[in-house]
Design an enzyme around this catalytic site. Structure first.
Site, short mmCIF file in Angstrom:
data_model
loop_
_atom_site.label_atom_id
_atom_site.label_comp_id
_atom_site.label_asym_id
_atom_site.label_seq_id
_atom_site.Cartn_x
_atom_site.Cartn_y
_atom_site.Cartn_z
N HIS A 71 -8.88 -0.04 8.72
CA HIS A 71 -9.71 1.12 9.07
C HIS A 71 -11.12 0.75 9.54
CE1 HIS A 71 -7.18 4.58 7.94
NE2 HIS A 71 -6.72 3.83 6.96
N ASP A 121 0.82 5.63 -0.75
CA ASP A 121 -0.02 6.82 -0.91
C ASP A 121 0.62 7.91 -1.76
OD1 ASP A 121 -2.69 6.88 0.66
OD2 ASP A 121 -1.33 5.89 2.04
N HIS A 160 0.85 -1.19 0.00
CA HIS A 160 0.00 0.00 0.00
C HIS A 160 0.89 1.24 0.00
CE1 HIS A 160 -3.60 2.30 1.50
NE2 HIS A 160 -2.65 3.06 2.00
N HIS A 190 -3.06 -2.42 5.27
CA HIS A 190 -2.02 -1.70 6.02
C HIS A 190 -2.43 -1.62 7.49
CE1 HIS A 190 -4.90 1.25 4.58
NE2 HIS A 190 -4.37 2.24 5.27
N ASP A 207 2.52 1.72 3.80
CA ASP A 207 1.81 2.98 4.03
C ASP A 207 2.72 4.19 3.83
OD1 ASP A 207 -0.51 4.36 4.37
OD2 ASP A 207 -0.70 4.02 6.52
N GLU A 210 -9.11 3.64 -1.21
CA GLU A 210 -9.05 3.67 0.25
C GLU A 210 -10.19 4.49 0.82
OE1 GLU A 210 -5.86 4.37 3.87
OE2 GLU A 210 -5.38 5.10 1.86
N HIS A 242 -12.81 4.54 5.78
CA HIS A 242 -11.59 5.20 6.22
C HIS A 242 -11.83 5.61 7.66
CE1 HIS A 242 -8.18 8.14 6.26
NE2 HIS A 242 -7.61 7.05 5.76
#
Length: 408
Positions: free
Chosen positions: A212, A36, A34, A233, A302, A139, A166
């Site tokens: 999450h 970002d 994962h 993650h 992450d 996400e 999330h």
């Protein structure tokens, strides 16, 4: 193509590795995790990839760029298409389309480095071509705006996992802040519509991501899904009791369902403080292996989605040092191959197999009265439902008016 074995040996050169050189072919596997970076491209450049400062060969101030990916022997990434919860009931769908677009444009702008793929077989193809297999994970379930049609559309645009929440509830699933006490449980896990979302994800071949979400949502999904699920993650709650991490009873369900937990490197999820170490990340990998099995362990990373990272894992170039630590801890070559890629490829492949056996799409929409937002139109909902809602709103308005004229 990179010669992983020799470059790794030249990079690390410890005696323990030279003695294992004949078994070092595990290095020819593409890691998947994962990342970002697309969120950083939005924040820093408003997705203007042709800005000279946005050049991924020279990009600074991020955990990820092309030289760092090369140095870390990264052969695959799930790029996170993410927007915060404040887009819910507003422009969430528009913004997620833009984030998926920027991932596709990364592949188009750097074809010598990235290959956008949508199948487990595509990951292997990308590595054979010496490229970074690039996949899309969306996400946040708020980004489908409680629409099965949007879910299907995002699948057609390349989404291959969806994180169900999330840091907010959706109208159909509860997030981790419910367990912390900061949010109220609204669906007690998954609502009836949320269960239909899961069924449709199984049918399409979209991996269900439980990072999450609340523990009740975890349980519902693990029990309902016909395919293995992932935590893209998240780390181990027993080692760091943060509600974003996975408790042992859920890890046992992960084992029973052949699912996967990809460890998060965010220091707050590793040590429950701003300071953490590479060794502590390895402890999380050890613990998940012990409770859920070696096939349940992956790397979540992450990078570019968090602020504090462990010492020794400051950016994507540091992955080899974590693998070296696992080898020092006597992880077998098979187990290391699993952590790097094989466990994720197995889950992805099983999700694809389940998809092939499910033909009838879910069509029943979420009830209109379960949706928030004052700007929604009611097209498609029955006239009776619309009339009922309009009458309800009228009665509320009249009651407010009467109270203002004749206060109690």
């Amino acid at each position: 193509n990179w010669d992983w074995r020799w470059e790794w040996t030249m990079r690390t050169k410890p005696d323990w590795f030279r003695s294992r050189q004949a078994q070092a072919d595990f290095l020819t596997l593409p890691p998947s995790r994962h990342n970002d970076l697309p969120w950083q491209l939005l924040k820093l450049f408003n997705n203007r990839l042709n800005d000279s400062k946005a050049n991924l060969n020279t990009l600074t101030g991020t955990h990820t760029n092309i030289p760092k990916l090369r140095a870390g022997f990264v052969g695959g990434q799930f790029w996170s298409a993410y927007l915060p919860c404040d887009t819910q009931n507003k422009d969430a769908v528009k913004r997620i389309l833009e984030q998926m677009d920027v991932i596709h444009r990364m592949c188009q702008l750097y074809p010598e480095t990235f290959l956008c793929v949508t199948k487990s077989s595509g990951i292997k193809q990308a590595f054979q071509e010496g490229k970074v297999a690039s996949l899309i994970g969306v996400e946040g379930g708020h980004l489908i705006d409680s629409s099965l049609g949007v879910l299907r559309t995002l699948y057609h645009l390349g989404m291959r996992y969806l994180t169900l929440t999330h840091n907010c509830n959706t109208p159909w699933s509860d997030n981790w802040l419910v367990d912390k006490g900061d949010d109220e449980a609204e669906s007690q896990g998954l609502s009836e519509f949320g269960k239909r979302v899961l069924k449709e994800m199984n049918r399409l071949g979209v991996m269900i991501d439980l990072s999450h979400v609340s523990v009740d949502t975890m349980r519902d999904a693990l029990q309902l899904s016909k395919a293995p699920v992932i935590f893209s993650h998240s780390s181990a709650y027993s080692l760091c009791p943060h509600r974003r991490n996975v408790p042992d009873d859920i890890l046992e369900l992960v084992n029973k369902t052949r699912s996967l937990v990809m460890v998060n490197f965010y220091s707050m999820f590793v040590s429950c403080s701003k300071d953490a170490t590479l060794s502590q990340v390895a402890d999380h990998l050890d613990h998940i292996k012990k409770v859920a099995g070696a096939e349940a362990v992956g790397l979540g990373g992450d990078y570019d989605g968090v602020t504090e990272l462990p010492k020794g894992l400051e950016d994507v170039s540091k992955y080899p040092d974590l693998i070296a630590e696992l080898l020092r801890r006597n992880w077998t070559d098979t187990e290391v191959r699993g952590v790097l890629a094989n466990n994720l490829l197995r889950v992805f492949s099983e999700v694809e197999q389940v998809s092939n056996n499910m033909q009838v799409p879910e069509e029943e929409p979420i009830p209109l009265d379960e949706l928030d937002g004052s700007c929604r139109t009611h097209y498609g909902y029955s006239q009776a439902s619309s009339l009922h809602l309009q009458m309800g709103a009228l009665l509320v308005s009249l009651a407010s008016l009467l109270l203002s004229l004749h206060p109690l």
